[in-house]
Design an enzyme around this catalytic site. Structure first.
Site, PDB file in Angstrom:
ATOM      1  N   SER A 120     -33.084 -36.221 -31.591  1.00 32.73           N
ATOM      2  CA  SER A 120     -31.667 -35.867 -31.614  1.00 32.73           C
ATOM      3  C   SER A 120     -30.841 -36.823 -32.456  1.00 32.73           C
ATOM      4  O   SER A 120     -29.687 -36.528 -32.774  1.00 32.73           O
ATOM      5  CB  SER A 120     -31.105 -35.844 -30.190  1.00 32.73           C
ATOM      6  OG  SER A 120     -31.252 -37.121 -29.583  1.00 32.73           O
ATOM      7  N   HIS A 141     -34.569 -29.861 -34.417  1.00 33.60           N
ATOM      8  CA  HIS A 141     -33.898 -30.303 -33.186  1.00 33.60           C
ATOM      9  C   HIS A 141     -33.397 -29.119 -32.376  1.00 33.60           C
ATOM     10  O   HIS A 141     -32.427 -28.460 -32.751  1.00 33.60           O
ATOM     11  CB  HIS A 141     -32.731 -31.236 -33.539  1.00 33.60           C
ATOM     12  CG  HIS A 141     -31.983 -31.735 -32.340  1.00 33.60           C
ATOM     13  ND1 HIS A 141     -30.631 -31.974 -32.350  1.00 33.60           N
ATOM     14  CD2 HIS A 141     -32.412 -32.016 -31.083  1.00 33.60           C
ATOM     15  CE1 HIS A 141     -30.253 -32.378 -31.165  1.00 33.60           C
ATOM     16  NE2 HIS A 141     -31.310 -32.418 -30.374  1.00 33.60           N
ATOM     17  N   GLU A 153     -31.121 -27.469 -35.197  1.00 37.03           N
ATOM     18  CA  GLU A 153     -30.766 -28.249 -36.388  1.00 37.03           C
ATOM     19  C   GLU A 153     -32.036 -28.499 -37.197  1.00 37.03           C
ATOM     20  O   GLU A 153     -32.984 -29.106 -36.697  1.00 37.03           O
ATOM     21  CB  GLU A 153     -30.133 -29.588 -35.994  1.00 37.03           C
ATOM     22  CG  GLU A 153     -28.740 -29.466 -35.404  1.00 37.03           C
ATOM     23  CD  GLU A 153     -28.152 -30.811 -35.018  1.00 37.03           C
ATOM     24  OE1 GLU A 153     -26.957 -31.027 -35.260  1.00 37.03           O
ATOM     25  OE2 GLU A 153     -28.895 -31.657 -34.473  1.00 37.03           O
ATOM     26  N   ASN A 191     -24.539 -34.347 -32.468  1.00 36.56           N
ATOM     27  CA  ASN A 191     -24.382 -35.618 -31.770  1.00 36.56           C
ATOM     28  C   ASN A 191     -23.465 -36.588 -32.505  1.00 36.56           C
ATOM     29  O   ASN A 191     -23.050 -37.594 -31.922  1.00 36.56           O
ATOM     30  CB  ASN A 191     -25.748 -36.258 -31.530  1.00 36.56           C
ATOM     31  CG  ASN A 191     -26.420 -35.687 -30.309  1.00 36.56           C
ATOM     32  OD1 ASN A 191     -25.793 -35.462 -29.283  1.00 36.56           O
ATOM     33  ND2 ASN A 191     -27.709 -35.410 -30.408  1.00 36.56           N
TER      34      ASN A 191
END
Length: 474
Positions: A120, A141, A153, A191
């Protein structure tokens, strides 16, 4: 698309099991690898329980469920992964562990095997740096729970070939997912851009601006987010959320806008990790505290004269009700030489207000009465510049533009990632367009002036968009 038949998943925890279920559900033979055979058994048992539940609800046939389970093959010998066309690593979030694992995979797998990580936040470039054929290494991801969440992702490291990224995007779509492309930078898209959603809430809590339930209600009911930031960190796990924040902070060379929270660190040190431990910001074993909304104001405070002076400024008798632009109510009261009440963005039926300390009580009561007459539930917090919703939205939009300007991802993929990955009601760039770039720029400049910190520095692309917006309007 490169021919992908057999898929291997390394790690049989929550994410590994979820990814294995997705791949097996779409016809792939899946090698489920873990060094502990009992961990694989637990993972497959969990998949079996989920599939059984779907069968019971009429979402899946019993025959299809059996076929999916038959495609899951437990593997404890890493050499067996040489038969895979695609390997998805979902193991420890530690760079040294991943580098050693990928070096071993590169040695035993043929050059055409795609090697991907579900990381991540760890650099894909760093993972691929020391292996043969680094062009086949990428990030893939998924979001938890992998069988449910649509977003994936697809992360390109410095050496990742465009063909590999294309293949992974097409594969994700074949699996019913929505891929977004991004470059390997700290936090990737979600993130990174989501950090202000948490960090601004922690700052408000640290400065004792409001109670946790008020902060959460403001963002949830006043901002339109599906959950408040503090309750969400309890759900994610304070240890997990704090670790990601620290990772992004350190990867950006201690950039102040990613500064971790000492309050959150205290929770982690105390073992108050949220729902999974029973306590975090909230006590999950008891009733959640309720927001104490302002009591209904007596009609004797009903305003006599109400006039909209300008966009965001309403005159209520002798009181100015001003939608925040990042200044405190007291500073505005001194400038205007009259009582001021500042109000946050009102997306629904909630009004979060702050009042100047010099206000007579009657002036504040008039503003509350006026808002209640507009159908708003009112809650008062400390005199905090930018309040709760507006400053959070400004910081999220600013971070999204910074990622766009630095080539992390396209505008479309950034907005898609934030809507699907963390369920934001709008993509942050589309949101910023609607809210007004000049408005967001002014708010951040006022926050930067108030705090004297780099944390609230507007990125150059925000300044450019605000300038273009102003030129269009003129």
């Amino acid at each position: 698309m490169l021919n992908i038949g057999t898929v291997a998943v390394i790690g049989s925890g929550t994410m590994g099991a979820g990814i294995a279920e997705v791949a097996a559900s779409h016809g792939h033979q899946v090698l489920v690898y873990d060094i502990a055979a009992e961990a694989i058994s637990r993972a497959i048992d969990g998949i079996r329980q989920r599939l059984t539940s779907r069968v019971a609800r009429g979402k899946l046939s019993a025959d299809a469920s059996e076929q999916i389970l038959a495609r899951l093959l437990p593997v404890t010998d890493i050499q067996a992964l040489a038969a895979a066309d695609l390997i998805i690593e979902a193991a420890s979030e530690r760079l040294e562990v991943k580098k050693a694992l990928f070096a071993k995979l590169a040695a035993i797998c043929p050059p055409q095997t795609l090697l991907t990580s579900n990381t991540s936040s760890i650099s894909v470039t760093a993972i691929a740096a020391d292996i043969h054929h680094p062009e086949r290494v990428a990030g893939l991801h998924f979001f938890n729970p992998a069988p449910v969440m649509k977003l994936v992702e697809v992360v390109s490291g410095l050496a990742t070939s465009p063909e590999v990224a294309d293949t992974l995007c097409e594969l994700a779509m074949n699996w019913g997912k929505q891929p977004v492309r991004c470059q390997s930078t700290p936090g990737f898209i979600v993130n990174r851009v989501a950090r202000p959603f948490y960090s601004e809430a922690w700052r408000a809590l640290e400065e004792q601006v409001a109670t946790p339930e008020v902060i959460d209600a403001a963002l949830r009911e006043g901002g339109g987010f599906p959950m408040g930031p503090l309750e969400l960190t309890d759900l994610i796990g304070q240890d997990v959320n704090f670790a990601v924040t620290c990772s992004v902070f350190n990867a950006f060379w201690q950039e102040r806008r990613f500064l971790p929270s000492l309050v959150q660190q205290e929770l982690v040190l105390a073992g108050r990790l949220g729902k999974k431990s029973g306590k975090g910001v909230y006590d999950w074993q008891g009733d959640k505290p309720e927001v104490r909304w302002s009591e209904t104001v007596s009609k004797r405070f009903s305003p006599i004269h109400v006039e909209q002076i300008s966009d965001g400024v309403t005159e209520i008798d002798d009181v100015l009700l001003i939608e925040t632009q990042g200044e405190t109510a007291q500073s505005l009261a001194l400038r205007h030489q009259r009582p001021v009440v500042v109000v946050d963005r009102m997306e629904r039926d909630v009004a979060v207000i702050a009042v100047a300390s010099s206000n007579p009580d009657t002036a504040t009561q008039k503003a509350i009465c006026y808002l209640q007459q507009q159908g708003k539930r009112v809650v008062q917090i400390a005199d905090y510049p930018g309040l709760l919703v507006w400053r959070t939205l400004a910081m999220i939009a600013n971070e999204a533009l910074d990622a766009l300007q630095k080539g992390v991802a396209s505008e479309k993929d950034i907005d898609t990632a934030m809507r699907l990955g963390v369920n934001y009601p709008n993509g942050p760039i589309a949101w910023g367009e609607r809210l007004g770039w000049q408005r967001l720029l002014t708010l951040l400049e006022n926050l930067q002036r108030h705090y004297g910190e780099e944390r609230y520095r507007p990125c150059s692309l925000l300044r450019q968009r605000a300038l273009l917006e102003s030129s269009y309007e003129s």
